[in-house]
Design a protein around this motif. Structure first.
Motif, PDB file in Angstrom:
ATOM      1  N   GLU A   1     -17.098  -0.774  -5.759  1.00 53.28           N
ATOM      2  CA  GLU A   1     -15.817  -0.596  -5.611  1.00 53.28           C
ATOM      3  C   GLU A   1     -15.318   0.837  -4.943  1.00 53.28           C
ATOM      4  O   GLU A   1     -15.727   1.693  -5.570  1.00 53.28           O
ATOM      5  CB  GLU A   1     -14.910  -0.729  -6.864  1.00 53.28           C
ATOM      6  CG  GLU A   1     -14.479  -2.285  -7.308  1.00 53.28           C
ATOM      7  CD  GLU A   1     -13.794  -2.324  -8.555  1.00 53.28           C
ATOM      8  OE1 GLU A   1     -12.477  -2.118  -8.312  1.00 53.28           O
ATOM      9  OE2 GLU A   1     -14.085  -2.483  -9.527  1.00 53.28           O
ATOM     10  N   ASP A   2     -14.661   0.713  -3.949  1.00 47.64           N
ATOM     11  CA  ASP A   2     -14.487   2.003  -3.062  1.00 47.64           C
ATOM     12  C   ASP A   2     -13.211   1.840  -2.427  1.00 47.64           C
ATOM     13  O   ASP A   2     -13.145   0.954  -1.369  1.00 47.64           O
ATOM     14  CB  ASP A   2     -15.521   2.366  -2.186  1.00 47.64           C
ATOM     15  CG  ASP A   2     -15.404   3.901  -1.896  1.00 47.64           C
ATOM     16  OD1 ASP A   2     -16.204   4.491  -2.543  1.00 47.64           O
ATOM     17  OD2 ASP A   2     -14.783   4.201  -1.068  1.00 47.64           O
ATOM     18  N   GLY A   3     -11.998   2.395  -2.783  1.00 49.60           N
ATOM     19  CA  GLY A   3     -10.737   2.195  -2.020  1.00 49.60           C
ATOM     20  C   GLY A   3      -9.606   1.490  -2.881  1.00 49.60           C
ATOM     21  O   GLY A   3     -10.166   1.397  -4.227  1.00 49.60           O
ATOM     22  N   PRO A   4      -8.671   1.296  -2.498  1.00 53.49           N
ATOM     23  CA  PRO A   4      -7.477   0.515  -3.169  1.00 53.49           C
ATOM     24  C   PRO A   4      -7.566  -0.726  -3.773  1.00 53.49           C
ATOM     25  O   PRO A   4      -8.495  -1.532  -3.140  1.00 53.49           O
ATOM     26  CB  PRO A   4      -6.385   0.499  -2.268  1.00 53.49           C
ATOM     27  CG  PRO A   4      -6.943   0.529  -0.853  1.00 53.49           C
ATOM     28  CD  PRO A   4      -8.498   1.043  -0.886  1.00 53.49           C
ATOM     29  N   TYR A   5      -7.189  -0.917  -4.820  1.00 55.31           N
ATOM     30  CA  TYR A   5      -7.242  -2.405  -5.473  1.00 55.31           C
ATOM     31  C   TYR A   5      -5.794  -2.761  -5.909  1.00 55.31           C
ATOM     32  O   TYR A   5      -5.131  -1.859  -6.116  1.00 55.31           O
ATOM     33  CB  TYR A   5      -8.198  -2.627  -6.736  1.00 55.31           C
ATOM     34  CG  TYR A   5      -7.841  -1.824  -7.991  1.00 55.31           C
ATOM     35  CD1 TYR A   5      -6.836  -2.505  -8.835  1.00 55.31           C
ATOM     36  CD2 TYR A   5      -8.238  -0.572  -8.122  1.00 55.31           C
ATOM     37  CE1 TYR A   5      -6.283  -1.871  -9.933  1.00 55.31           C
ATOM     38  CE2 TYR A   5      -7.768   0.044  -9.355  1.00 55.31           C
ATOM     39  CZ  TYR A   5      -7.077  -0.469 -10.116  1.00 55.31           C
ATOM     40  OH  TYR A   5      -6.511  -0.041 -11.620  1.00 55.31           O
ATOM     41  N   ARG A   6      -5.477  -4.002  -5.957  1.00 55.27           N
ATOM     42  CA  ARG A   6      -4.186  -4.685  -6.230  1.00 55.27           C
ATOM     43  C   ARG A   6      -4.334  -5.877  -6.927  1.00 55.27           C
ATOM     44  O   ARG A   6      -5.115  -6.842  -6.260  1.00 55.27           O
ATOM     45  CB  ARG A   6      -3.354  -4.565  -4.889  1.00 55.27           C
ATOM     46  CG  ARG A   6      -2.867  -3.199  -4.677  1.00 55.27           C
ATOM     47  CD  ARG A   6      -1.322  -3.456  -3.958  1.00 55.27           C
ATOM     48  NE  ARG A   6      -0.331  -3.443  -4.743  1.00 55.27           N
ATOM     49  CZ  ARG A   6       0.978  -3.510  -4.619  1.00 55.27           C
ATOM     50  NH1 ARG A   6       1.127  -3.497  -2.842  1.00 55.27           N
ATOM     51  NH2 ARG A   6       2.066  -3.693  -5.204  1.00 55.27           N
ATOM     52  N   GLU A   7      -3.528  -6.233  -7.943  1.00 53.23           N
ATOM     53  CA  GLU A   7      -3.291  -7.383  -8.514  1.00 53.23           C
ATOM     54  C   GLU A   7      -1.885  -7.953  -8.610  1.00 53.23           C
ATOM     55  O   GLU A   7      -1.192  -7.028  -8.872  1.00 53.23           O
ATOM     56  CB  GLU A   7      -4.133  -7.484  -9.801  1.00 53.23           C
ATOM     57  CG  GLU A   7      -5.447  -7.525  -9.663  1.00 53.23           C
ATOM     58  CD  GLU A   7      -6.393  -7.855 -11.076  1.00 53.23           C
ATOM     59  OE1 GLU A   7      -5.746  -8.317 -12.104  1.00 53.23           O
ATOM     60  OE2 GLU A   7      -7.408  -7.225 -11.152  1.00 53.23           O
ATOM     61  N   TRP A   8      -1.534  -9.257  -8.476  1.00 52.49           N
ATOM     62  CA  TRP A   8      -0.121  -9.611  -8.510  1.00 52.49           C
ATOM     63  C   TRP A   8      -0.097 -10.716  -9.670  1.00 52.49           C
ATOM     64  O   TRP A   8      -0.980 -11.391  -9.891  1.00 52.49           O
ATOM     65  CB  TRP A   8       0.132 -10.128  -7.185  1.00 52.49           C
ATOM     66  CG  TRP A   8       0.369  -9.051  -6.028  1.00 52.49           C
ATOM     67  CD1 TRP A   8       1.394  -8.365  -5.760  1.00 52.49           C
ATOM     68  CD2 TRP A   8      -0.810  -8.879  -5.088  1.00 52.49           C
ATOM     69  NE1 TRP A   8       1.017  -7.532  -4.719  1.00 52.49           N
ATOM     70  CE2 TRP A   8      -0.279  -7.762  -4.442  1.00 52.49           C
ATOM     71  CE3 TRP A   8      -2.110  -9.065  -5.234  1.00 52.49           C
ATOM     72  CZ2 TRP A   8      -0.916  -7.193  -3.416  1.00 52.49           C
ATOM     73  CZ3 TRP A   8      -2.664  -8.439  -4.165  1.00 52.49           C
ATOM     74  CH2 TRP A   8      -2.418  -7.597  -3.431  1.00 52.49           C
ATOM     75  N   TYR A   9       1.190 -10.651 -10.291  1.00 52.06           N
ATOM     76  CA  TYR A   9       1.786 -11.727 -10.877  1.00 52.06           C
ATOM     77  C   TYR A   9       1.747 -13.053 -10.131  1.00 52.06           C
ATOM     78  O   TYR A   9       1.943 -12.914  -8.823  1.00 52.06           O
ATOM     79  CB  TYR A   9       2.552 -11.483 -11.853  1.00 52.06           C
ATOM     80  CG  TYR A   9       2.632 -10.695 -13.055  1.00 52.06           C
ATOM     81  CD1 TYR A   9       2.055 -11.216 -14.210  1.00 52.06           C
ATOM     82  CD2 TYR A   9       3.227  -9.279 -13.003  1.00 52.06           C
ATOM     83  CE1 TYR A   9       1.934 -10.366 -15.312  1.00 52.06           C
ATOM     84  CE2 TYR A   9       3.040  -8.399 -14.076  1.00 52.06           C
ATOM     85  CZ  TYR A   9       2.499  -8.757 -15.193  1.00 52.06           C
ATOM     86  OH  TYR A   9       2.348  -7.718 -16.253  1.00 52.06           O
TER      87      TYR A   9
END
Length: 116
Positions: A46-54
């Motif tokens: 893992e390297d950089g941005p991560y995002r999760e959404w409802y």
């Protein structure tokens, strides 16, 4: 390159695509086709941005990883859209501070360092 989460393999914290350590974005879609997760990798880590959404497209959590370790500000939201937590990490994943709010936005915990 962007690939679906079903097309990669996680082997002890490293992600592989077609047998090779993966570099790019791994995404997962919700039942309606909207983006549910997005994680960024470099050579399997893992390297950089991560995002999760409802499921209704509101943010669930986000942050930045560097070589598999958290750096910078990481946030998580309550289902009603109010920020739930913020955690600050230094350049070497050292934990610098934390804030936590209830679902009404009331601050419950604040161990963040003072801003200069």
């Amino acid at each position: 390159m962007r690939v679906d989460a079903d097309d990669v393999e996680d082997d002890g914290g490293l992600v592989f695509y077609q047998g090779e350590p993966f570099t790019g974005e791994v995404v997962e879609q919700g039942p309606d086709g909207s983006l549910a997760t997005l994680y960024t990798y470099d050579t399997g880590a893992e390297d950089g941005p991560y995002r999760e959404w409802y499921p209704d497209d509101r943010p669930y959590k986000e942050g930045t990883m560097r070589m598999g370790l958290p750096v910078g500000l990481h946030r998580r939201w309550h289902p009603n859209g109010v920020v739930a937590e913020e955690t600050l990490f230094g350049d070497h994943a050292d934990h610098l501070g934390h804030r936590k709010w209830d679902e009404n936005g009331n601050l419950l915990v604040d161990t963040m360092p003072p801003t200069p």
